[in-house]
Design a protein around this motif. Sequence first.
Motif, PDB file in Angstrom:
ATOM      1  N   MET A   1       0.953  -3.651  -5.478  1.00 56.95           N
ATOM      2  CA  MET A   1       1.653  -2.811  -4.511  1.00 56.95           C
ATOM      3  C   MET A   1       1.949  -3.602  -3.232  1.00 56.95           C
ATOM      4  SD  MET A   1      -1.427  -0.199  -3.530  1.00 56.95           S
ATOM      5  CE  MET A   1      -3.079  -0.800  -3.171  1.00 56.95           C
ATOM      6  N   GLY A   2       2.915  -3.124  -2.498  1.00 55.66           N
ATOM      7  CA  GLY A   2       3.231  -3.665  -1.185  1.00 55.66           C
ATOM      8  C   GLY A   2       2.573  -2.821  -0.109  1.00 55.66           C
ATOM      9  N   PRO A   3       2.796  -3.163   1.158  1.00 58.40           N
ATOM     10  CA  PRO A   3       2.083  -2.479   2.251  1.00 58.40           C
ATOM     11  C   PRO A   3       2.433  -1.004   2.402  1.00 58.40           C
ATOM     12  CG  PRO A   3       3.724  -4.012   3.123  1.00 58.40           C
ATOM     13  CD  PRO A   3       3.648  -4.257   1.647  1.00 58.40           C
ATOM     14  N   GLU A   4       3.655  -0.625   2.009  1.00 64.02           N
ATOM     15  CA  GLU A   4       4.028   0.790   2.141  1.00 64.02           C
ATOM     16  C   GLU A   4       3.222   1.626   1.148  1.00 64.02           C
ATOM     17  OE1 GLU A   4       6.240  -1.694   1.402  1.00 64.02           O
ATOM     18  OE2 GLU A   4       7.085  -2.049   3.401  1.00 64.02           O
ATOM     19  N   ASP A   5       3.099   1.145  -0.086  1.00 59.55           N
ATOM     20  CA  ASP A   5       2.285   1.853  -1.077  1.00 59.55           C
ATOM     21  C   ASP A   5       0.803   1.775  -0.711  1.00 59.55           C
ATOM     22  OD1 ASP A   5       4.610   2.356  -2.403  1.00 59.55           O
ATOM     23  OD2 ASP A   5       4.081   1.312  -4.250  1.00 59.55           O
ATOM     24  N   ALA A   6       0.398   0.691  -0.061  1.00 57.30           N
ATOM     25  CA  ALA A   6      -1.013   0.570   0.351  1.00 57.30           C
ATOM     26  C   ALA A   6      -1.385   1.653   1.367  1.00 57.30           C
ATOM     27  CB  ALA A   6      -1.294  -0.816   0.919  1.00 57.30           C
ATOM     28  N   LEU A   7      -0.415   2.088   2.174  1.00 58.23           N
ATOM     29  CA  LEU A   7      -0.685   3.179   3.123  1.00 58.23           C
ATOM     30  C   LEU A   7      -0.901   4.494   2.365  1.00 58.23           C
ATOM     31  CD1 LEU A   7      -0.977   4.439   5.905  1.00 58.23           C
ATOM     32  CD2 LEU A   7       1.517   4.377   6.147  1.00 58.23           C
TER      33      LEU A   7
ATOM     34  N   MET B   1     -17.226   0.038 -11.617  1.00 59.73           N
ATOM     35  CA  MET B   1     -15.932  -0.512 -12.003  1.00 59.73           C
ATOM     36  C   MET B   1     -14.919   0.621 -12.105  1.00 59.73           C
ATOM     37  SD  MET B   1     -14.964  -3.045 -15.191  1.00 59.73           S
ATOM     38  CE  MET B   1     -15.382  -4.598 -14.402  1.00 59.73           C
ATOM     39  N   VAL B   2     -13.817   0.477 -11.373  1.00 57.72           N
ATOM     40  CA  VAL B   2     -12.792   1.528 -11.348  1.00 57.72           C
ATOM     41  C   VAL B   2     -11.448   0.975 -11.838  1.00 57.72           C
ATOM     42  CG1 VAL B   2     -13.914   2.857  -9.518  1.00 57.72           C
ATOM     43  CG2 VAL B   2     -12.231   1.104  -8.911  1.00 57.72           C
ATOM     44  N   ASN B   3     -10.541   1.865 -12.065  1.00 56.97           N
ATOM     45  CA  ASN B   3      -9.254   1.508 -12.664  1.00 56.97           C
ATOM     46  C   ASN B   3      -8.369   0.681 -11.730  1.00 56.97           C
ATOM     47  OD1 ASN B   3      -7.433   1.585 -14.765  1.00 56.97           O
ATOM     48  ND2 ASN B   3      -6.526   3.530 -14.159  1.00 56.97           N
ATOM     49  N   ALA B   4      -7.590  -0.198 -12.328  1.00 55.08           N
ATOM     50  CA  ALA B   4      -6.504  -0.891 -11.627  1.00 55.08           C
ATOM     51  C   ALA B   4      -5.331  -0.938 -12.603  1.00 55.08           C
ATOM     52  CB  ALA B   4      -6.917  -2.300 -11.222  1.00 55.08           C
ATOM     53  N   VAL B   5      -4.138  -0.878 -12.085  1.00 54.28           N
ATOM     54  CA  VAL B   5      -2.957  -0.936 -12.948  1.00 54.28           C
ATOM     55  C   VAL B   5      -2.311  -2.306 -12.773  1.00 54.28           C
ATOM     56  CG1 VAL B   5      -0.657   0.025 -13.360  1.00 54.28           C
ATOM     57  CG2 VAL B   5      -2.595   1.552 -12.930  1.00 54.28           C
ATOM     58  N   HIS B   6      -2.482  -3.161 -13.770  1.00 53.82           N
ATOM     59  CA  HIS B   6      -2.088  -4.570 -13.675  1.00 53.82           C
ATOM     60  C   HIS B   6      -2.202  -5.157 -15.079  1.00 53.82           C
ATOM     61  CE1 HIS B   6      -1.520  -8.186 -11.232  1.00 53.82           C
ATOM     62  NE2 HIS B   6      -2.570  -8.779 -11.772  1.00 53.82           N
TER      63      HIS B   6
ATOM     64  N   PRO C   1      -4.524  -4.914  -2.104  1.00 50.59           N
ATOM     65  CA  PRO C   1      -3.447  -5.902  -2.168  1.00 50.59           C
ATOM     66  C   PRO C   1      -2.199  -5.339  -1.510  1.00 50.59           C
ATOM     67  CG  PRO C   1      -3.665  -4.808  -4.286  1.00 50.59           C
ATOM     68  CD  PRO C   1      -4.776  -4.278  -3.409  1.00 50.59           C
ATOM     69  N   ILE C   2      -1.493  -6.186  -0.769  1.00 49.40           N
ATOM     70  CA  ILE C   2      -0.283  -5.720  -0.071  1.00 49.40           C
ATOM     71  C   ILE C   2       0.910  -6.657  -0.259  1.00 49.40           C
ATOM     72  CG2 ILE C   2      -1.607  -4.472   1.712  1.00 49.40           C
ATOM     73  CD1 ILE C   2      -0.844  -6.822   3.638  1.00 49.40           C
ATOM     74  N   GLY C   3       0.761  -7.682  -1.089  1.00 56.28           N
ATOM     75  CA  GLY C   3       1.787  -8.730  -1.169  1.00 56.28           C
ATOM     76  C   GLY C   3       3.023  -8.397  -1.987  1.00 56.28           C
ATOM     77  N   ASP C   4       3.008  -7.205  -2.617  1.00 54.11           N
ATOM     78  CA  ASP C   4       4.155  -6.769  -3.429  1.00 54.11           C
ATOM     79  C   ASP C   4       4.391  -7.719  -4.616  1.00 54.11           C
ATOM     80  OD1 ASP C   4       6.347  -5.155  -4.180  1.00 54.11           O
ATOM     81  OD2 ASP C   4       7.036  -4.971  -2.111  1.00 54.11           O
ATOM     82  N   CYS C   5       5.414  -7.512  -5.368  1.00 52.44           N
ATOM     83  CA  CYS C   5       5.822  -8.293  -6.542  1.00 52.44           C
ATOM     84  C   CYS C   5       4.833  -8.128  -7.705  1.00 52.44           C
ATOM     85  CB  CYS C   5       6.001  -9.770  -6.193  1.00 52.44           C
ATOM     86  SG  CYS C   5       6.730 -10.700  -7.548  1.00 52.44           S
TER      87      CYS C   5
ATOM     88  N   ALA D   1      -1.200  -1.743  -8.845  1.00 50.88           N
ATOM     89  CA  ALA D   1      -0.168  -0.864  -8.325  1.00 50.88           C
ATOM     90  C   ALA D   1      -0.857   0.328  -7.664  1.00 50.88           C
ATOM     91  CB  ALA D   1       0.700  -0.364  -9.480  1.00 50.88           C
ATOM     92  N   LEU D   2      -0.092   1.069  -6.896  1.00 54.26           N
ATOM     93  CA  LEU D   2      -0.530   2.389  -6.460  1.00 54.26           C
ATOM     94  C   LEU D   2      -0.676   3.256  -7.707  1.00 54.26           C
ATOM     95  CD1 LEU D   2      -0.859   4.427  -4.052  1.00 54.26           C
ATOM     96  CD2 LEU D   2       1.597   4.864  -4.298  1.00 54.26           C
ATOM     97  N   HIS D   3      -1.781   3.966  -7.830  1.00 53.91           N
ATOM     98  CA  HIS D   3      -1.930   4.851  -8.987  1.00 53.91           C
ATOM     99  C   HIS D   3      -2.773   6.070  -8.600  1.00 53.91           C
ATOM    100  CE1 HIS D   3      -6.087   3.538  -9.730  1.00 53.91           C
ATOM    101  NE2 HIS D   3      -5.673   2.314  -9.495  1.00 53.91           N
TER     102      HIS D   3
END
Length: 231
Positions: free
Chosen positions: A171-177, A107-112, A164-168, A144-146
């Motif tokens: 993160m969105g696709p730019e941060d996913a890169l 289990m790893v971190n997620a920012v949400h 996740p890439i759907g933003d709002c 989020a990107l973290h």
Amino acid sequence: MEITFLGHAGVALKTAGQHLLIDPFITHHPGAQAAGISVESLELDELLLTHGHEDHVADAPAFAGRPGVVSIANYEVAMWLKSQGAHEVIPMNHGGVLQRPYGSVRMVNAVHSSTLPDGTPGGNPAGFIIESEGKRIYHAGDTALHLDMELIGRHWKPDLALLPIGDCFTMGPEDALIAAAMIQCNRIVGIHVDTFPPIALSDDRKARAVAAFAEAGKTLILPSIGETFTV
Ligand code: NI
Ligand code: MN
């Protein structure tokens, strides 16, 4: 490992003779039904939940209540699932690694956030790194990107990542890169997109994202519901 996209953030894994589901969201997802996917149609040994939001746990009680199914989630989500009639739960938390019949789950971190559908606290949101048959996959959950993603690249370099890439809400696709570079993974499946209007991306933005990934020597897969990948 065989990974099948079920829509939204849901995936089915088939590995070492075991059937796993992560965050299945089927009953309230019209696309899943159109693709012929139903709760009844999916075989299951182990259910993994990244956090307590309804679009990740709505179908969980139905799956977790099946005899023989083991459910893994953070402590709060696991206890909620137990109260909903789960057959067997294994609570864990960030940093923990469980040895499983097919390999291991970390289990790893997620920012949400992670509040459960009835308003009770759902602990902290997470992602999972699943290791099986000599391969690793990373399901980032909603995040989020973290910067902790650097740890994943430094130590666990996944062969395939579901981001996740759907933003709002994530993160969105730019941060996913940027995330893909941090985790040192070249094969990314974009999830948590287009299910609801707030996370719908324009065709143009998706095309630009696919091109930007390709320019970085990476692949962004925008899967159809029911599409299967092998790692
Ligand atoms: Ni969420
Ligand atoms: Mn979500």
